[in-house]
Design a protein around this motif. Structure first.
Motif: not given
Length: 342
Positions: A259-285
Motif C-alpha cells: 500500500r505505502a509504496r503504491a501510494r508513493l509510485l502514484v504520487a510521483l507523477d512529477a519529480p519530488a523530494s522525500t520531504s515533499h512526498l512525506a508532507r503530501s501523503l502525511a507519512m513519516a519522512p
C-alpha cells in the motif's frame, strides 16, 4: 487579452513564490460564493465552520472588501519567495496602517454586504485592520492550517516541475505549460481570455505563483505594491480534490508492491523530494525514505540532485506499472475562464 512584454532581463529576474494569504482569501471567497469552483467534499467539510466564523468574527467585513474579480492588497501582501509562511503574511497584514487600508475600502462601499450594520461597524472602527486580521487568523487556524502542509507540498512540487521544464526546454515552454490559454508569442506572454492590455515588465521580471484554489483559470496582479504577477493552477490537485480525500491506490499495484509504496509510485507523477512526498501523503519522512530506497532498488525509481534537494522520479518500468493500473495524472477542473477571467 493580457500581454506581458518580456526582455532577457525579465527572464533573469523572474521567480516563483508561494502565498498562504492569497490561498486563504481565495478559499474564503469560494466558501462564500457557491458559484465559485470548490470541490463538494471540501465545501461540505469546511462550510459549517466557515458560517460559524462569519457569526463570531469580522469575516464578513473581509468578504465585503472583495468584488467578483479583485480584492484589497493589504489582506494578501506580496510574498517574498517560496519560504513564505502564514505568520509572515499575518504580520504584514497587522502592520498595515489604517489609512493605507482605508484607501482600499471604497471598492466595497456600494456592495450590499457593506450596508450590513455589523460590517459597517468594523470598517468604520479605529481597529478595523486588527479585527480583519484576527478574523483571517482564526479562519486560517480553523479552516486551512491542517491541510496546508499537503497544499504547500503540491505547490512546491509544481515549482520543481516548472524549473525542470525551464532547464530542459526553456522559458517559453515553461510559460506555456502553466495553462492552455497562455502562449509565448513574439517576445511576450499572452493570456488570451484575460483582460488587461499590454504590460511592460521593463526588466523587473515576472512573479509566478502556483495555487491550489485559483483554478480553472488564472489570476494576475498588474499594479503596485505587487510585482507583475501570474497566479496559475498548480499541477497535482486531482488527488487532492478526490471525493475520498485520498491519493488513489490501484488494487493491482498495491497487491504487487504494498500500500505505502503504491501510494508513493502514484504520487510521483512529477519529480519530488522525500520531504515533499512525506508532507503530501502525511507519512513519516523516515518511512518514505525507506520505501523509496526499496522502489529504487527494484528499478522503479531513479533519483537526481536538483540544487539542495534530491528528487525521485519514476523509471519507464515504474511508469508502465502505474499506467497499467489505470492511474495517471490529470486535471482537477475543466479548463476555461474562471473567477478572475472576463
Amino acid at each position: 487579452m493580457l500581454r506581458f512584454e518580456v526582455c532577457v532581463e525579465d527572464l533573469l529576474r523572474s521567480r516563483f513564490a508561494l502565498s498562504p494569504a492569497m490561498e486563504l482569501a481565495t478559499l474564503l471567497r469560494s466558501l462564500a460564493d457557491r458559484n465559485r469552483p470548490l470541490p463538494r467534499s471540501w465545501a461540505t467539510r469546511l462550510r459549517p465552520a466557515f458560517e460559524r466564523l462569519r457569526r463570531e468574527t469580522a469575516l464578513d467585513a473581509f468578504l465585503a472588501l472583495h468584488t467578483p474579480r479583485s480584492g484589497p492588497d493589504f489582506v494578501a501582501p506580496p510574498p517574498r519567495g517560496l519560504g513564505q509562511t502564514w505568520a509572515d503574511d499575518l504580520a504584514a497584514i497587522r502592520a498595515t496602517p489604517l489609512e493605507a487600508a482605508r484607501r482600499e475600502f471604497p471598492t466595497a462601499e456600494t456592495g450590499p454586504a457593506a450596508r450590513d450594520p455589523r460590517v459597517r461597524a468594523v470598517l468604520d472602527s479605529a481597529d478595523a485592520v486588527s479585527r480583519i486580521a484576527e478574523a483571517m487568523d482564526r479562519a486560517w487556524r480553523e479552516l486551512l492550517a491542517a491541510d496546508w502542509p499537503r497544499l504547500r507540498a503540491i505547490c512546491e512540487r509544481d515549482v520543481v516541475h516548472r524549473v525542470g521544464v525551464i532547464g530542459e526546454h526553456g522559458w517559453a515552454a515553461a510559460i506555456e505549460s502553466l495553462h492552455p490559454g497562455i502562449v509565448w508569442r513574439a517576445g511576450g506572454i499572452e493570456v488570451g481570455f484575460f483582460p488587461g492590455g499590454t504590460v511592460r515588465l521593463v526588466g523587473d521580471g515576472l512573479l509566478l505563483i502556483p495555487s491550489v484554489f485559483v483554478g480553472p483559470s488564472v489570476a494576475a496582479h498588474l499594479e503596485d505594491p505587487w510585482p507583475r504577477t501570474l497566479v496559475y493552477p498548480a499541477r497535482g490537485t486531482a488527488a487532492l480534490w478526490d471525493e475520498q480525500d485520498t491519493v488513489p491506490e490501484p488494487d493491482a499495484l498495491t497487491a504487487l508492491v504494498g500500500r505505502a509504496r503504491a501510494r508513493l509510485l502514484v504520487a510521483l507523477d512529477a519529480p519530488a523530494s522525500t520531504s515533499h512526498l512525506a508532507r503530501s501523503l502525511a507519512m513519516a519522512p523516515g518511512a518514505v525514505g525507506d520505501h523509496l530506497a526499496i522502489l529504487r532498488g527494484a528499478g522503479l525509481l531513479v533519483r537526481a540532485r536538483s540544487g539542495r534537494s534530491v528528487l525521485y522520479r519514476r523509471t519507464p518500468l515504474g511508469e508502465a506499472l502505474v499506467g497499467g493500473s489505470g492511474r495517471g495524472s490529470g486535471s482537477a477542473f475543466p479548463l476555461g475562464p474562471g473567477p478572475y477571467g472576463p
